[in-house]
Write an enzyme that holds these catalytic residues in place. Structure first.
Site, PDB file in Angstrom:
ATOM      1  N   GLN A 289       0.840  -1.204   0.000  1.00  0.00           N
ATOM      2  CA  GLN A 289       0.000   0.000   0.000  1.00  0.00           C
ATOM      3  C   GLN A 289       0.878   1.260   0.000  1.00  0.00           C
ATOM      4  O   GLN A 289       0.579   2.234  -0.685  1.00  0.00           O
ATOM      5  CB  GLN A 289      -0.915  -0.021   1.236  1.00  0.00           C
ATOM      6  CG  GLN A 289      -2.072   0.945   1.175  1.00  0.00           C
ATOM      7  CD  GLN A 289      -3.093   0.574   0.098  1.00  0.00           C
ATOM      8  OE1 GLN A 289      -3.157  -0.563  -0.335  1.00  0.00           O
ATOM      9  NE2 GLN A 289      -3.841   1.560  -0.345  1.00  0.00           N
TER      10      GLN A 289
ATOM     11  N   GLU B 215       2.876 -26.341   7.037  1.00  0.00           N
ATOM     12  CA  GLU B 215       3.273 -26.746   8.398  1.00  0.00           C
ATOM     13  C   GLU B 215       2.133 -26.490   9.389  1.00  0.00           C
ATOM     14  O   GLU B 215       2.351 -26.068  10.527  1.00  0.00           O
ATOM     15  CB  GLU B 215       4.587 -26.082   8.816  1.00  0.00           C
ATOM     16  CG  GLU B 215       5.711 -26.478   7.870  1.00  0.00           C
ATOM     17  CD  GLU B 215       7.090 -26.492   8.473  1.00  0.00           C
ATOM     18  OE1 GLU B 215       7.213 -26.581   9.705  1.00  0.00           O
ATOM     19  OE2 GLU B 215       8.038 -26.424   7.690  1.00  0.00           O
TER      20      GLU B 215
ATOM     21  N   THR C 165      -2.100 -25.165   8.886  1.00  0.00           N
ATOM     22  CA  THR C 165      -2.756 -23.895   8.541  1.00  0.00           C
ATOM     23  C   THR C 165      -3.017 -23.080   9.818  1.00  0.00           C
ATOM     24  O   THR C 165      -2.915 -23.602  10.937  1.00  0.00           O
ATOM     25  CB  THR C 165      -4.116 -24.158   7.847  1.00  0.00           C
ATOM     26  OG1 THR C 165      -4.972 -24.831   8.789  1.00  0.00           O
ATOM     27  CG2 THR C 165      -3.959 -25.019   6.595  1.00  0.00           C
TER      28      THR C 165
HETATM   29  C1  FAD Z   1       4.285 -24.261  -1.401  1.00  0.00           C
HETATM   30  C2  FAD Z   1       3.936 -25.393  -0.500  1.00  0.00           C
HETATM   31  C3  FAD Z   1       4.947 -26.164   0.056  1.00  0.00           C
HETATM   32  C4  FAD Z   1       4.646 -27.269   0.871  1.00  0.00           C
HETATM   33  N1  FAD Z   1       5.657 -28.061   1.358  1.00  0.00           N
HETATM   34  C5  FAD Z   1       5.341 -29.235   1.955  1.00  0.00           C
HETATM   35  C6  FAD Z   1       6.360 -30.175   2.297  1.00  0.00           C
HETATM   36  O1  FAD Z   1       7.557 -29.938   2.106  1.00  0.00           O
HETATM   37  N2  FAD Z   1       5.991 -31.380   2.827  1.00  0.00           N
HETATM   38  C7  FAD Z   1       4.679 -31.686   3.066  1.00  0.00           C
HETATM   39  O2  FAD Z   1       4.425 -32.802   3.535  1.00  0.00           O
HETATM   40  N3  FAD Z   1       3.688 -30.804   2.785  1.00  0.00           N
HETATM   41  C8  FAD Z   1       3.995 -29.598   2.231  1.00  0.00           C
HETATM   42  N4  FAD Z   1       2.985 -28.700   1.897  1.00  0.00           N
HETATM   43  C9  FAD Z   1       1.595 -29.054   2.171  1.00  0.00           C
HETATM   44  C10 FAD Z   1       0.951 -28.236   3.279  1.00  0.00           C
HETATM   45  O3  FAD Z   1       1.490 -28.596   4.522  1.00  0.00           O
HETATM   46  C11 FAD Z   1      -0.547 -28.453   3.171  1.00  0.00           C
HETATM   47  O4  FAD Z   1      -0.987 -27.746   2.030  1.00  0.00           O
HETATM   48  C12 FAD Z   1      -1.273 -28.000   4.428  1.00  0.00           C
HETATM   49  O5  FAD Z   1      -1.042 -28.891   5.476  1.00  0.00           O
HETATM   50  C13 FAD Z   1      -2.791 -27.898   4.230  1.00  0.00           C
HETATM   51  O6  FAD Z   1      -3.306 -29.074   3.646  1.00  0.00           O
HETATM   52  P1  FAD Z   1      -4.258 -28.974   2.368  1.00  0.00           P
HETATM   53  O7  FAD Z   1      -3.608 -28.086   1.379  1.00  0.00           O
HETATM   54  O8  FAD Z   1      -4.600 -30.353   1.964  1.00  0.00           O
HETATM   55  O9  FAD Z   1      -5.547 -28.228   2.896  1.00  0.00           O
HETATM   56  P2  FAD Z   1      -6.788 -28.894   3.686  1.00  0.00           P
HETATM   57  O10 FAD Z   1      -6.300 -29.718   4.816  1.00  0.00           O
HETATM   58  O11 FAD Z   1      -7.689 -29.534   2.693  1.00  0.00           O
HETATM   59  O12 FAD Z   1      -7.502 -27.600   4.296  1.00  0.00           O
HETATM   60  C14 FAD Z   1      -8.385 -26.772   3.512  1.00  0.00           C
HETATM   61  C15 FAD Z   1      -8.988 -25.737   4.467  1.00  0.00           C
HETATM   62  O13 FAD Z   1      -9.753 -26.398   5.484  1.00  0.00           O
HETATM   63  C16 FAD Z   1      -9.296 -25.999   6.775  1.00  0.00           C
HETATM   64  N5  FAD Z   1      -9.409 -27.112   7.713  1.00  0.00           N
HETATM   65  C17 FAD Z   1      -9.005 -28.400   7.545  1.00  0.00           C
HETATM   66  N6  FAD Z   1      -9.258 -29.128   8.644  1.00  0.00           N
HETATM   67  C18 FAD Z   1      -9.831 -28.273   9.541  1.00  0.00           C
HETATM   68  C19 FAD Z   1     -10.317 -28.417  10.874  1.00  0.00           C
HETATM   69  N7  FAD Z   1     -10.249 -29.583  11.540  1.00  0.00           N
HETATM   70  N8  FAD Z   1     -10.864 -27.312  11.467  1.00  0.00           N
HETATM   71  C20 FAD Z   1     -10.913 -26.124  10.818  1.00  0.00           C
HETATM   72  N9  FAD Z   1     -10.459 -25.924   9.566  1.00  0.00           N
HETATM   73  C21 FAD Z   1      -9.932 -26.995   8.935  1.00  0.00           C
HETATM   74  C22 FAD Z   1      -7.826 -25.577   6.565  1.00  0.00           C
HETATM   75  O14 FAD Z   1      -7.369 -24.716   7.590  1.00  0.00           O
HETATM   76  C23 FAD Z   1      -7.917 -24.906   5.205  1.00  0.00           C
HETATM   77  O15 FAD Z   1      -8.379 -23.593   5.368  1.00  0.00           O
HETATM   78  C24 FAD Z   1       3.282 -27.556   1.144  1.00  0.00           C
HETATM   79  C25 FAD Z   1       2.268 -26.747   0.617  1.00  0.00           C
HETATM   80  C26 FAD Z   1       2.570 -25.700  -0.200  1.00  0.00           C
HETATM   81  C27 FAD Z   1       1.450 -24.875  -0.781  1.00  0.00           C
END
Ligand code: FAD
Length: 383
Positions: A336, A363, A365
């Site tokens: 901004q 690591e 959310t």
């Molecule tokens: C650039 C990048 C690098 C990464 N590096 C690694 C890595 O090196 N190794 C690895 O293993 N993973 C890695 N990840 C994965 C990352 O840890 C996951 O994306 C993360 O844990 C979220 O999982 P998901 O994307 O499946 O979202 P989901 O688990 O499907 O969540 C979707 C939404 O639902 C919400 N949600 C889910 N469960 C609940 C609950 N019980 N209560 C309230 N809200 C909830 C979440 O907060 C989120 O807003 C990486 C991801 C990215 C984008």
């Protein structure tokens, strides 16, 4: 309580700052546009000991305390989160986990390679069907003679295409949820393991993020890390410390946003005076500055708890939650201050915002961090 850095801590922070100025900053825009950090950075990081911080010297580490690790991580994050992530994963999630859970043979096999930058590690937990609910992962490791045969898919794996070793989590029995999960150290060149780069990320564009596909990957039993069935505890203990590293990287983003915004506000003139003289611009700057201090203090507290051998997991969740949300706010406020120029990638703040955005996702959310903190407060688990 003394928050001043020791002479050694200030020296390691300065070493990282100088390294970033020399080896990272000149390339940041090009690496981001090319979606590719120069891989030679890994050996340079190893050469300065940044990939061995807190790992015992007998295994090739550079020792040091956790605050020094935070200081280096912050400086790397201030320079380029894609570079910071290499260290947070290869050292923070992989090498430190081997140091904590590995057999003597595993430590001697992998730690000197990982800490020197001769090899790099990745952390294979997330799957297409399980992210937050990692304990329900579907990758299977089936006992076969003297070893295991592993099949499954891992996604979003940082360092995935660069890695020499995968710290992989797979299900070894049919117990429900996390109870059947085990951890393995899988050499990345094992037949049956293929990797695909994930392109088109919003931020961390220079980082090697990959999908890993395992088709009948055969490994000896000596690749099992820790006891069979303990994999989920191993993953959670790695991530608890990893959250401190992400938080420190976020402090780096927030500090970079502050530096850039203050500098720009002192140069840009509108209405006949530098914009720093407009009070609403000063509000943006002061909001960033308070977030930087608060995020840094929460992060340093985690380092202090770890170094004093105290419980740190909830403090790490608080630091990660606050620092990641703060990094997004700070980068957005800095953008901004830059006005339209903030939206162009010749200026640093747009990249800071893109890189910050993932910090509230990986690591654990922000929602998951709140559930961990809520569980610690109430004794009741929402999982
Ligand atoms: C650039 C990048 C690098 C990464 N590096 C690694 C890595 O090196 N190794 C690895 O293993 N993973 C890695 N990840 C994965 C990352 O840890 C996951 O994306 C993360 O844990 C979220 O999982 P998901 O994307 O499946 O979202 P989901 O688990 O499907 O969540 C979707 C939404 O639902 C919400 N949600 C889910 N469960 C609940 C609950 N019980 N209560 C309230 N809200 C909830 C979440 O907060 C989120 O807003 C990486 C991801 C990215 C984008």
């Amino acid at each position: 309580m003394d928050l001043a850095l020791s002479v050694e801590q200030e020296a390691v922070r300065k070493l990282a700052e100088d390294f970033v100025a020399r080896e990272v900053t000149p390339h940041v825009v090009a690496w981001d546009r090319a979606e590719n950090v120069d891989r030679s950075i890994v050996k340079k990081l190893g050469g300065l000991g940044f990939l061995g911080l807190t790992v015992p010297e007998e295994y090739g580490g550079s020792g040091g305390d956790h605050l020094s690790y935070c200081l280096v991580t912050e400086e790397l994050g201030r320079g380029d989160s894609s570079v910071r992530g290499i260290v947070s994963v290869s050292l923070g999630l992989v090498a430190k986990t081997i140091a904590s859970w590995g057999s003597e043979e595993q430590k001697r096999q992998w730690l000197p390679l990982l800490t020197s930058g001769e090899a790099i590690g990745c952390f294979g937990l997330t799957e297409p069907g399980t992210g937050s609910d990692a304990g329900n992962l579907a990758t299977r490791a089936v006992r076969d003679g003297g070893g295991y045969v592993i099949s499954g898919t891992k996604t979003f794996i940082t360092n995935g295409t660069w890695a020499d070793v995968v710290l992989l989590f797979a299900r070894t029995n049919d117990s429900p949820g996390h109870r059947g999960v085990s951890a393995f150290l899988v050499p990345a060149d094992t037949p049956g393991l293929s990797r695909r780069t994930i392109h088109g990320k919003l931020g961390l564009r220079g980082q090697a993020t990959a999908e890993l596909v395992l088709e009948d990957v055969r490994i000896p039993a000596s690749c099992l890390l820790g006891p069979e069935g303990k994999g989920f505890s191993i993953a959670m203990s790695a991530l608890a410390k990893g959250r401190m590293s992400v938080a420190a990287g976020c402090v780096g983003i927030a500090q970079a946003a502050l530096d850039a915004a203050v500098r720009y506000a002192g140069e840009r003139e509108q209405f006949g005076k530098v914009i720093a003289r407009h009070q609403l611009v000063q509000e943006l700057l002061s909001d960033i500055a308070v977030d930087v201090d608060a995020a840094r203090l929460l992060t340093w507290r985690v380092a202090d708890l770890i170094d004093r051998g105290q419980d740190f997991a909830t403090a790490a969740s608080k630091a990660k939650l606050y620092a990641s949300e703060a990094a997004v706010r700070c980068a957005n406020n800095a953008l901004q201050v830059f006005g339209g120029y903030g939206y162009i990638d010749e200026y640093p703040v747009g990249k800071l915002l893109r890189d910050a955005r993932v910090m509230t996702l990986y690591e654990g959310t922000s929602q998951i961090q709140k559930l961990i903190i809520g569980r610690a407060l109430t004794g009741v688990s929402a999982f």
